[in-house]
Every structure is written in structure tokens, then in C-alpha cells.
Design a protein around this motif. Structure first.
Motif, PDB file in Angstrom:
ATOM      1  N   GLU A  95       0.835  -1.209   0.000  1.00  0.00           N
ATOM      2  CA  GLU A  95       0.000   0.000   0.000  1.00  0.00           C
ATOM      3  C   GLU A  95       0.867   1.255   0.000  1.00  0.00           C
ATOM      4  O   GLU A  95       0.611   2.207  -0.736  1.00  0.00           O
ATOM      5  CB  GLU A  95      -0.918  -0.001   1.220  1.00  0.00           C
ATOM      6  N   LYS A  96       1.907   1.271   0.821  1.00  0.00           N
ATOM      7  CA  LYS A  96       2.797   2.430   0.900  1.00  0.00           C
ATOM      8  C   LYS A  96       3.575   2.583  -0.414  1.00  0.00           C
ATOM      9  O   LYS A  96       3.778   3.691  -0.890  1.00  0.00           O
ATOM     10  CB  LYS A  96       3.756   2.255   2.074  1.00  0.00           C
ATOM     11  N   ARG A  97       3.993   1.464  -1.006  1.00  0.00           N
ATOM     12  CA  ARG A  97       4.700   1.514  -2.285  1.00  0.00           C
ATOM     13  C   ARG A  97       3.806   2.080  -3.379  1.00  0.00           C
ATOM     14  O   ARG A  97       4.253   2.853  -4.228  1.00  0.00           O
ATOM     15  CB  ARG A  97       5.193   0.121  -2.662  1.00  0.00           C
ATOM     16  N   SER A  98       2.528   1.723  -3.352  1.00  0.00           N
ATOM     17  CA  SER A  98       1.576   2.258  -4.333  1.00  0.00           C
ATOM     18  C   SER A  98       1.391   3.757  -4.142  1.00  0.00           C
ATOM     19  O   SER A  98       1.287   4.507  -5.125  1.00  0.00           O
ATOM     20  CB  SER A  98       0.236   1.546  -4.210  1.00  0.00           C
ATOM     21  N   ASP A  99       1.334   4.205  -2.884  1.00  0.00           N
ATOM     22  CA  ASP A  99       1.211   5.639  -2.601  1.00  0.00           C
ATOM     23  C   ASP A  99       2.410   6.410  -3.149  1.00  0.00           C
ATOM     24  O   ASP A  99       2.257   7.483  -3.730  1.00  0.00           O
ATOM     25  CB  ASP A  99       1.089   5.882  -1.090  1.00  0.00           C
ATOM     26  N   ILE A 100       3.596   5.863  -2.951  1.00  0.00           N
ATOM     27  CA  ILE A 100       4.812   6.507  -3.438  1.00  0.00           C
ATOM     28  C   ILE A 100       4.806   6.548  -4.968  1.00  0.00           C
ATOM     29  O   ILE A 100       5.137   7.566  -5.574  1.00  0.00           O
ATOM     30  CB  ILE A 100       6.063   5.787  -2.907  1.00  0.00           C
ATOM     31  N   GLY A 101       4.400   5.453  -5.595  1.00  0.00           N
ATOM     32  CA  GLY A 101       4.321   5.410  -7.057  1.00  0.00           C
ATOM     33  C   GLY A 101       3.339   6.433  -7.605  1.00  0.00           C
ATOM     34  O   GLY A 101       3.614   7.096  -8.601  1.00  0.00           O
ATOM     35  N   ALA A 102       2.204   6.583  -6.930  1.00  0.00           N
ATOM     36  CA  ALA A 102       1.206   7.568  -7.370  1.00  0.00           C
ATOM     37  C   ALA A 102       1.752   8.983  -7.239  1.00  0.00           C
ATOM     38  O   ALA A 102       1.554   9.822  -8.132  1.00  0.00           O
ATOM     39  CB  ALA A 102      -0.073   7.405  -6.562  1.00  0.00           C
TER      40      ALA A 102
ATOM     41  N   PHE B 146      -2.460  18.063 -12.020  1.00  0.00           N
ATOM     42  CA  PHE B 146      -2.889  16.747 -11.555  1.00  0.00           C
ATOM     43  C   PHE B 146      -2.761  16.677 -10.044  1.00  0.00           C
ATOM     44  O   PHE B 146      -1.824  17.217  -9.472  1.00  0.00           O
ATOM     45  CB  PHE B 146      -2.036  15.647 -12.204  1.00  0.00           C
ATOM     46  N   ARG B 147      -3.707  16.012  -9.406  1.00  0.00           N
ATOM     47  CA  ARG B 147      -3.703  15.825  -7.955  1.00  0.00           C
ATOM     48  C   ARG B 147      -4.134  14.402  -7.651  1.00  0.00           C
ATOM     49  O   ARG B 147      -4.842  13.775  -8.429  1.00  0.00           O
ATOM     50  CB  ARG B 147      -4.677  16.787  -7.286  1.00  0.00           C
TER      51      ARG B 147
END
Length: 67
Positions: A30-37, A54-55
Motif C-alpha cells: 500500500e505504501k509503495r503504491s502511494d509513493i508510485g502515485a 494533476f492531484r
């Protein structure tokens, strides 16, 4: 001609979390996905500077109450 055996290139990515560098592979998905986003939004804002903004939309928090 024989090709030489090359050692594979090993890459590690680190991010700063609470002032400490942390290997991104050790973080939960989940944290890795947040960083990728966040990285993707930063890239898109730089790419379309002056044309679009973009936000990351925050998902509404689920309440513990039944509906």
C-alpha cells in the motif's frame, strides 16, 4: 568471440520516511503504491506545466458504522 559473463546490475531504491532512508522493497504494498502515485503525479505536473494540474484524490475514509 565468446561473450564475457557479466554480473547482473543490482539496483536498490530508497525513500526518506520520517527523516530516515528506507529501502522501498521493505515497505508494504500500500505504501509503495502511494509513493508510485506521488511520483506519477509529479511527473505529469512537470510534463503538462501551464496546461493542466494533476492531484491525487483522497478516498473517503470508511466509517465503522453499518449503513
Amino acid at each position: 568471440m565468446a561473450k564475457r559473463q557479466r554480473e547482473p546490475i543490482r539496483v536498490e531504491a530508497f525513500v526518506t520516511v520520517d527523516g530516515q532512508e528506507v529501502n522501498i522493497d521493505t515497505l508494504p504494498q500500500e505504501k509503495r503504491s502511494d509513493i508510485g502515485a506521488a511520483l506519477k503525479v509529479t511527473y505529469l505536473n512537470a510534463l503538462f506545466r501551464g496546461k493542466a494540474v494533476f492531484r491525487i484524490e483522497k478516498a473517503p475514509k470508511k466509517s465503522g458504522h453499518g449503513a
